[in-house]
Design a protein around this motif. Structure first.
Motif, PDB file in Angstrom:
ATOM      1  N   ALA A  37       6.622  -1.106  40.466  1.00  0.00           N
ATOM      2  CA  ALA A  37       7.582  -0.923  41.193  1.00  0.00           C
ATOM      3  C   ALA A  37       7.350  -1.994  42.312  1.00  0.00           C
ATOM      4  O   ALA A  37       6.265  -1.836  43.118  1.00  0.00           O
ATOM      5  CB  ALA A  37       8.183   0.289  41.580  1.00  0.00           C
ATOM      6  N   GLU A  38       8.059  -2.671  42.813  1.00  0.00           N
ATOM      7  CA  GLU A  38       7.981  -3.569  44.041  1.00  0.00           C
ATOM      8  C   GLU A  38       9.528  -3.543  45.053  1.00  0.00           C
ATOM      9  O   GLU A  38      10.208  -4.039  44.360  1.00  0.00           O
ATOM     10  CB  GLU A  38       7.391  -4.994  43.638  1.00  0.00           C
ATOM     11  N   ASP A  39       9.121  -3.394  46.079  1.00  0.00           N
ATOM     12  CA  ASP A  39      10.368  -3.372  47.081  1.00  0.00           C
ATOM     13  C   ASP A  39      10.348  -4.382  47.981  1.00  0.00           C
ATOM     14  O   ASP A  39      11.580  -4.480  48.850  1.00  0.00           O
ATOM     15  CB  ASP A  39      10.696  -2.144  47.814  1.00  0.00           C
ATOM     16  N   PHE A  40       9.363  -5.335  48.177  1.00  0.00           N
ATOM     17  CA  PHE A  40       9.228  -6.522  49.018  1.00  0.00           C
ATOM     18  C   PHE A  40       9.918  -6.338  50.477  1.00  0.00           C
ATOM     19  O   PHE A  40      10.469  -6.549  51.133  1.00  0.00           O
ATOM     20  CB  PHE A  40      10.412  -7.568  48.518  1.00  0.00           C
ATOM     21  N   THR A  41       8.735  -5.093  51.008  1.00  0.00           N
ATOM     22  CA  THR A  41       8.951  -4.606  52.314  1.00  0.00           C
ATOM     23  C   THR A  41       8.172  -5.698  53.355  1.00  0.00           C
ATOM     24  O   THR A  41       8.484  -5.345  54.390  1.00  0.00           O
ATOM     25  CB  THR A  41       8.632  -3.209  52.288  1.00  0.00           C
ATOM     26  N   THR A  42       7.075  -6.331  52.805  1.00  0.00           N
ATOM     27  CA  THR A  42       6.344  -7.155  53.798  1.00  0.00           C
ATOM     28  C   THR A  42       6.880  -8.647  53.750  1.00  0.00           C
ATOM     29  O   THR A  42       6.868  -9.172  52.716  1.00  0.00           O
ATOM     30  CB  THR A  42       4.850  -7.042  53.225  1.00  0.00           C
ATOM     31  N   ASN A  43       7.136  -8.950  54.767  1.00  0.00           N
ATOM     32  CA  ASN A  43       7.746 -10.270  55.022  1.00  0.00           C
ATOM     33  C   ASN A  43       6.579 -11.509  54.561  1.00  0.00           C
ATOM     34  O   ASN A  43       5.300 -11.035  54.958  1.00  0.00           O
ATOM     35  CB  ASN A  43       8.183 -10.770  56.400  1.00  0.00           C
ATOM     36  N   ALA A  44       6.810 -12.724  53.939  1.00  0.00           N
ATOM     37  CA  ALA A  44       6.062 -13.585  53.657  1.00  0.00           C
ATOM     38  C   ALA A  44       6.561 -14.843  53.868  1.00  0.00           C
ATOM     39  O   ALA A  44       7.787 -15.134  53.013  1.00  0.00           O
ATOM     40  CB  ALA A  44       5.486 -13.335  52.258  1.00  0.00           C
ATOM     41  N   ALA A  45       6.069 -15.878  54.567  1.00  0.00           N
ATOM     42  CA  ALA A  45       6.791 -17.094  54.867  1.00  0.00           C
ATOM     43  C   ALA A  45       6.682 -18.080  53.472  1.00  0.00           C
ATOM     44  O   ALA A  45       5.944 -17.662  52.590  1.00  0.00           O
ATOM     45  CB  ALA A  45       6.163 -17.711  56.068  1.00  0.00           C
ATOM     46  N   LEU A  46       7.224 -19.092  53.427  1.00  0.00           N
ATOM     47  CA  LEU A  46       7.029 -20.230  52.324  1.00  0.00           C
ATOM     48  C   LEU A  46       5.539 -20.328  52.417  1.00  0.00           C
ATOM     49  O   LEU A  46       5.065 -20.691  53.560  1.00  0.00           O
ATOM     50  CB  LEU A  46       7.829 -21.467  52.808  1.00  0.00           C
ATOM     51  N   GLY A  47       5.041 -20.482  51.245  1.00  0.00           N
ATOM     52  CA  GLY A  47       3.593 -20.923  51.165  1.00  0.00           C
ATOM     53  C   GLY A  47       2.478 -19.472  50.987  1.00  0.00           C
ATOM     54  O   GLY A  47       1.431 -19.758  50.894  1.00  0.00           O
ATOM     55  N   SER A  48       3.189 -18.506  51.281  1.00  0.00           N
ATOM     56  CA  SER A  48       2.345 -17.162  51.540  1.00  0.00           C
ATOM     57  C   SER A  48       2.738 -16.083  50.651  1.00  0.00           C
ATOM     58  O   SER A  48       2.023 -15.053  50.729  1.00  0.00           O
ATOM     59  CB  SER A  48       2.187 -16.881  53.050  1.00  0.00           C
ATOM     60  N   VAL A  49       3.569 -16.306  49.632  1.00  0.00           N
ATOM     61  CA  VAL A  49       4.158 -14.993  48.804  1.00  0.00           C
ATOM     62  C   VAL A  49       3.085 -14.694  48.096  1.00  0.00           C
ATOM     63  O   VAL A  49       2.838 -13.265  47.834  1.00  0.00           O
ATOM     64  CB  VAL A  49       5.327 -15.502  48.168  1.00  0.00           C
ATOM     65  N   LEU A  50       2.453 -15.645  47.298  1.00  0.00           N
ATOM     66  CA  LEU A  50       1.543 -15.235  46.368  1.00  0.00           C
ATOM     67  C   LEU A  50       0.107 -14.565  46.595  1.00  0.00           C
ATOM     68  O   LEU A  50      -0.443 -13.830  46.099  1.00  0.00           O
ATOM     69  CB  LEU A  50       1.211 -16.421  45.391  1.00  0.00           C
ATOM     70  N   SER A  51      -0.178 -14.768  48.108  1.00  0.00           N
ATOM     71  CA  SER A  51      -1.337 -14.368  48.542  1.00  0.00           C
ATOM     72  C   SER A  51      -0.987 -12.790  49.277  1.00  0.00           C
ATOM     73  O   SER A  51      -1.865 -11.936  49.488  1.00  0.00           O
ATOM     74  CB  SER A  51      -1.959 -15.137  49.781  1.00  0.00           C
ATOM     75  N   THR A  52       0.437 -12.763  49.555  1.00  0.00           N
ATOM     76  CA  THR A  52       0.646 -11.423  50.275  1.00  0.00           C
ATOM     77  C   THR A  52       1.002 -10.471  49.189  1.00  0.00           C
ATOM     78  O   THR A  52       0.647  -9.247  49.479  1.00  0.00           O
ATOM     79  CB  THR A  52       2.049 -11.576  51.199  1.00  0.00           C
ATOM     80  N   TYR A  53       1.575 -10.972  48.026  1.00  0.00           N
ATOM     81  CA  TYR A  53       1.834  -9.956  46.800  1.00  0.00           C
ATOM     82  C   TYR A  53       0.891 -10.545  45.568  1.00  0.00           C
ATOM     83  O   TYR A  53       1.310 -11.326  44.728  1.00  0.00           O
ATOM     84  CB  TYR A  53       3.152 -10.118  46.569  1.00  0.00           C
ATOM     85  N   PRO A  54      -0.153 -10.197  45.643  1.00  0.00           N
ATOM     86  CA  PRO A  54      -1.245 -10.544  44.855  1.00  0.00           C
ATOM     87  C   PRO A  54      -0.912 -10.295  43.395  1.00  0.00           C
ATOM     88  O   PRO A  54      -1.430 -10.933  42.122  1.00  0.00           O
ATOM     89  CB  PRO A  54      -2.512  -9.798  45.095  1.00  0.00           C
ATOM     90  N   GLN A  55      -0.055  -9.125  43.101  1.00  0.00           N
ATOM     91  CA  GLN A  55       0.524  -8.791  41.882  1.00  0.00           C
ATOM     92  C   GLN A  55       1.328  -9.772  41.058  1.00  0.00           C
ATOM     93  O   GLN A  55       1.576  -9.673  39.812  1.00  0.00           O
ATOM     94  CB  GLN A  55       0.985  -7.336  41.562  1.00  0.00           C
ATOM     95  N   LEU A  56       1.881 -10.800  41.885  1.00  0.00           N
ATOM     96  CA  LEU A  56       3.059 -11.678  41.519  1.00  0.00           C
ATOM     97  C   LEU A  56       2.061 -12.698  40.833  1.00  0.00           C
ATOM     98  O   LEU A  56       1.287 -13.424  41.331  1.00  0.00           O
ATOM     99  CB  LEU A  56       3.703 -12.081  42.482  1.00  0.00           C
ATOM    100  N   GLY A  57       2.704 -13.085  39.569  1.00  0.00           N
ATOM    101  CA  GLY A  57       2.100 -14.485  38.863  1.00  0.00           C
ATOM    102  C   GLY A  57       2.862 -15.366  39.146  1.00  0.00           C
ATOM    103  O   GLY A  57       4.260 -15.027  39.366  1.00  0.00           O
ATOM    104  N   ALA A  58       2.898 -16.667  39.073  1.00  0.00           N
ATOM    105  CA  ALA A  58       4.029 -17.651  39.181  1.00  0.00           C
ATOM    106  C   ALA A  58       3.602 -18.950  38.285  1.00  0.00           C
ATOM    107  O   ALA A  58       2.373 -19.351  37.971  1.00  0.00           O
ATOM    108  CB  ALA A  58       4.286 -18.061  40.635  1.00  0.00           C
ATOM    109  N   TYR A  59       4.578 -19.613  37.738  1.00  0.00           N
ATOM    110  CA  TYR A  59       4.278 -20.925  36.999  1.00  0.00           C
ATOM    111  C   TYR A  59       4.356 -21.792  38.314  1.00  0.00           C
ATOM    112  O   TYR A  59       4.960 -21.822  39.335  1.00  0.00           O
ATOM    113  CB  TYR A  59       5.520 -21.235  36.385  1.00  0.00           C
ATOM    114  N   SER A  60       3.195 -23.068  38.133  1.00  0.00           N
ATOM    115  CA  SER A  60       3.472 -24.089  39.203  1.00  0.00           C
ATOM    116  C   SER A  60       2.856 -25.337  38.733  1.00  0.00           C
ATOM    117  O   SER A  60       1.922 -25.353  37.602  1.00  0.00           O
ATOM    118  CB  SER A  60       2.204 -23.344  40.365  1.00  0.00           C
ATOM    119  N   GLY A  61       3.470 -26.249  38.939  1.00  0.00           N
ATOM    120  CA  GLY A  61       2.938 -27.536  38.824  1.00  0.00           C
ATOM    121  C   GLY A  61       3.341 -28.518  37.587  1.00  0.00           C
ATOM    122  O   GLY A  61       2.595 -29.304  36.923  1.00  0.00           O
TER     123      GLY A  61
END
Length: 251
Positions: A37-61
């Motif tokens: 479960a994730e409620d996204f309560t911690t703000n994260a600027a562009l470029g910092s989401v994946l480090s702020t939310y380490p459980q998130l994976g993402a496609y890139s490149g």
């Protein structure tokens, strides 16, 4: 914490609730155990989401499904006001998009996935919540819900495992009923219930459709894809958003 089991229509399906559901859910004769479960309560600027939310994976490149968008999570994803925001836009003529895997690449053998979200009405882009084979073998199936161009109504889609022919899968066309409201008409809760022998699709707590033929049996991963639309133009001036308020996954 584990909450008292409640019916599916009452669990995590209220568009008025801004809090992520907590605890297990009883639905269709089964108790689903909350795994993420994730409620996204911690703000994260562009470029910092994946480090702020380490459980998130993402496609890139690399290119998205249509081949016109480019996965660039650091230029698309941010978190503010309790939302994971996908900012879909072009830079130097290149449409930028993002796909996230909320619980990383965690495999599921069945699952119940709910998101509370909204979109803008923006030409050239689409959003889909998906269960995709962990093996990346499309012949094992695919479950899409919700799926639609930004601002449109949405429909479910599910591929029948083992039907790969000439590079395409056969989908159960009988289930493709559209939602009663659009993605841009405010927050909505979309729930996919991938059970043994059935996949059910809910919109704001109401059952949209069910398939008994297009039901994967191999491990799948949860993905949330904001991409370029399959058809039509992608205006380089277009700038739109998908906002995910919360995500909950049960096994």
């Amino acid at each position: 914490a584990t909450a008292t089991p409640v019916p599916a229509a009452a669990a995590g399906t209220s568009t008025a609730s801004t809090s992520v559901p907590s605890g297990d859910v009883t639905s269709n004769g089964r108790t689903w155990k909350q795994a993420y479960a994730e409620d996204f309560t911690t703000n994260a600027a562009l470029g910092s989401v994946l480090s702020t939310y380490p459980q998130l994976g993402a496609y890139s490149g690399y290119s998205d499904t249509s081949g016109r968008g480019y996965y660039a999570p650091d230029k698309v994803l941010s978190v503010s006001n309790g939302n994971l925001d996908f900012w879909l836009h072009s830079e130097d003529g290149q449409p930028l998009v993002a796909t996230v895997l909320p619980d990383g690449y965690q495999p599921h053998t069945t699952g119940r996935v709910s998101i509370r979200y909204k979109t803008t009405n923006t030409d050239g882009y689409k959003f889909v919540g998906m269960l995709w084979p962990s093996s990346n073998d499309w012949n094992e199936g695919e479950i899409d819900w919700p799926e639609g161009d930004l601002g449109s109504t949405v429909r479910p889609a599910s591929a029948i495992p083992g039907t790969m022919s000439n590079g395409m899968m056969t989908f159960d066309s009988s289930i493709q009923q559209h939602s009663a409201s659009t993605q841009s008409s405010g927050y909505h809760v979309a729930t996919t219930e991938w059970d043994h022998g059935a996949v059910r699709f809910y919109w704001d707590g109401a059952l949209v459709s069910t398939t008994h033929s297009a039901v994967p049996t191999d491990p799948m991963r949860v993905t949330l894809q904001a991409e370029t639309a399959i058809g039509g133009e992608v205006p380089t001036s277009a700038s739109g958003h998908v906002d995910i308020d919360w995500v909950s996954i049960w096994d």
